[in-house]
Design an enzyme around this catalytic site. Structure first.
Site, PDB file in Angstrom:
ATOM      1  CG  PHE A  53      -1.664   1.207   1.553  1.00  0.00           C
ATOM      2  CD1 PHE A  53      -2.107   2.068   0.574  1.00  0.00           C
ATOM      3  CD2 PHE A  53      -1.933   1.508   2.882  1.00  0.00           C
ATOM      4  CE1 PHE A  53      -2.794   3.239   0.894  1.00  0.00           C
ATOM      5  CE2 PHE A  53      -2.613   2.667   3.223  1.00  0.00           C
ATOM      6  CZ  PHE A  53      -3.039   3.533   2.233  1.00  0.00           C
ATOM      7  CE1 TYR A  77       3.390  -3.192  12.955  1.00  0.00           C
ATOM      8  CE2 TYR A  77       1.834  -1.809  14.142  1.00  0.00           C
ATOM      9  CZ  TYR A  77       2.692  -2.012  13.071  1.00  0.00           C
ATOM     10  OH  TYR A  77       2.853  -1.032  12.126  1.00  0.00           O
ATOM     11  CE  LYS A 104       7.079  -0.755  12.176  1.00  0.00           C
ATOM     12  NZ  LYS A 104       7.740  -0.975  10.862  1.00  0.00           N
ATOM     13  CG  ASN A 131      -5.641   4.618  12.226  1.00  0.00           C
ATOM     14  OD1 ASN A 131      -5.056   5.019  13.235  1.00  0.00           O
ATOM     15  ND2 ASN A 131      -6.396   3.539  12.235  1.00  0.00           N
ATOM     16  CD  GLU A 163      -5.279  -9.532  24.515  1.00  0.00           C
ATOM     17  OE1 GLU A 163      -4.400  -9.627  25.373  1.00  0.00           O
ATOM     18  OE2 GLU A 163      -5.809 -10.522  23.969  1.00  0.00           O
ATOM     19  CD  GLU A 191      -7.627  -2.967  17.345  1.00  0.00           C
ATOM     20  OE1 GLU A 191      -8.635  -2.244  17.384  1.00  0.00           O
ATOM     21  OE2 GLU A 191      -7.417  -3.790  16.432  1.00  0.00           O
TER      22      GLU A 191
END
Length: 301
Positions: free
Chosen positions: A12, A144, A148, A173, A268, A270
């Site tokens: 993307f 994640y 990072k 986002n 879970e 977020e």
């Protein structure tokens, strides 16, 4: 013309960046193993060169650096969906952290002029209050964001110890052309648009009141280019938010699109709300967002 290496350049954000770099007259080499599960399509530019390799393949990386001799490296390849990463923790660490270390080491060895790292706003977690600014402490809620954030620290260290000019971006986002729409874990904007066009109910996680800072992919691309054009050494080893500075609730987006709604259980790991403080990137990189999520939704209906 500059030689630019883009990891994850068929996905993307990466493919949009590749197109823009080529439009600006650069020579581009892409590394992508075409493994992203949420992608319906991978994107290629006839003027770029592609290596279908994993960034975990150290020998292949070395050969690419040796032959191509990149001047600028844009590192976007990652296990990039939170839920998918949580289901594959060891692979996530291999790709997001260990492979980043390999790339940084090669950048030092082959005298790369700039290493631009694509990171995530998810490291702000729940404890930090919006608007979120770069000096806030991490509150990683999942593998994640942890992987990072750890890779960010590598980027900082390689600048301090090896004088490798690194720039770190925390994306909020991201939406726009080529956004993944496959599966239940696809980013919300692409997912909603896909469901709307298929005349399906829009699936909303939780009550839909969670808010997000939605950032157009073109703005992300221009931030990456600004990072390599910039000559200010005060930006090296630094973290910059890339967001719109405006937040909308998920249910606001759904109502703008229209149609029936279907509520599904919360996930879970977020955050409830995200909103970028973008003062730093405006000041140091002279970058300003231009996209508006509501206008984009209207254009896609």
């Amino acid at each position: 013309m500059s030689r630019c290496l883009v990891t994850g350049g068929c996905g993307f954000i990466g493919s949009n960046l590749v197109d823009y770099l080529i439009q600006l007259g650069n020579e581009v080499h892409v590394i992508d193993d075409l493994s992203a599960e949420s992608n319906d399509h991978f994107y290629f530019n006839d003027k770029a060169f592609y290596s279908e390799k994993s960034i975990c393949d150290k020998e292949s990386l070395e050969l690419i650096f040796k032959d191509f001799r990149p001047e600028y490296v844009f590192h976007l390849a990652a296990y990039s969906r939170i839920q998918v990463a949580m289901e594959n923790p060891l692979s996530t660490c291999d790709v997001n952290f260990t492979a980043t270390a390999s790339l940084l080491q090669l950048c030092v060895k082959y005298d790369v002029k700039r290493f631009v790292f694509s990171s995530t706003s998810s490291s702000y977690g729940l404890k930090n209050q919006i608007p979120l600014s770069e000096e806030m402490p991490p509150d990683c809620l999942n593998i994640y964001s942890t992987s990072k954030y750890a890779a960010e620290q590598l980027c900082k260290m390689y600048f301090k110890l090896h004088n490798l000019p690194t720039v770190i971006f925390r994306y909020f986002n991201v939406y726009g052309p080529r956004e993944p729409v496959k599966g239940v874990y696809a980013p919300v904007v692409g997912l909603f648009i896909r469901q709307h066009k298929a005349k399906e109910a829009l699936t909303i996680v939780g009550n839909g009141l969670q808010t997000r800072d939605f950032t157009h992919v073109n703005d992300v691309v221009k931030a990456n280019v600004a990072a390599v054009k910039n000559k200010n050494e005060d930006t090296f080893g630094e973290v910059f938010n890339v967001g719109s500075g405006v937040a909308y609730s998920v249910i606001d987006l759904a109502k703008r699109i229209g149609g029936n709604l279907k509520f599904v259980p919360e996930r879970e790991g977020e955050a409830k709300d995200t909103l970028a403080n973008i003062d730093k990137i405006k000041k140091y990189l002279n970058w300003h967002p231009s996209g508006d999520i509501m206008e984009y939704i209207d254009s896609q209906k």
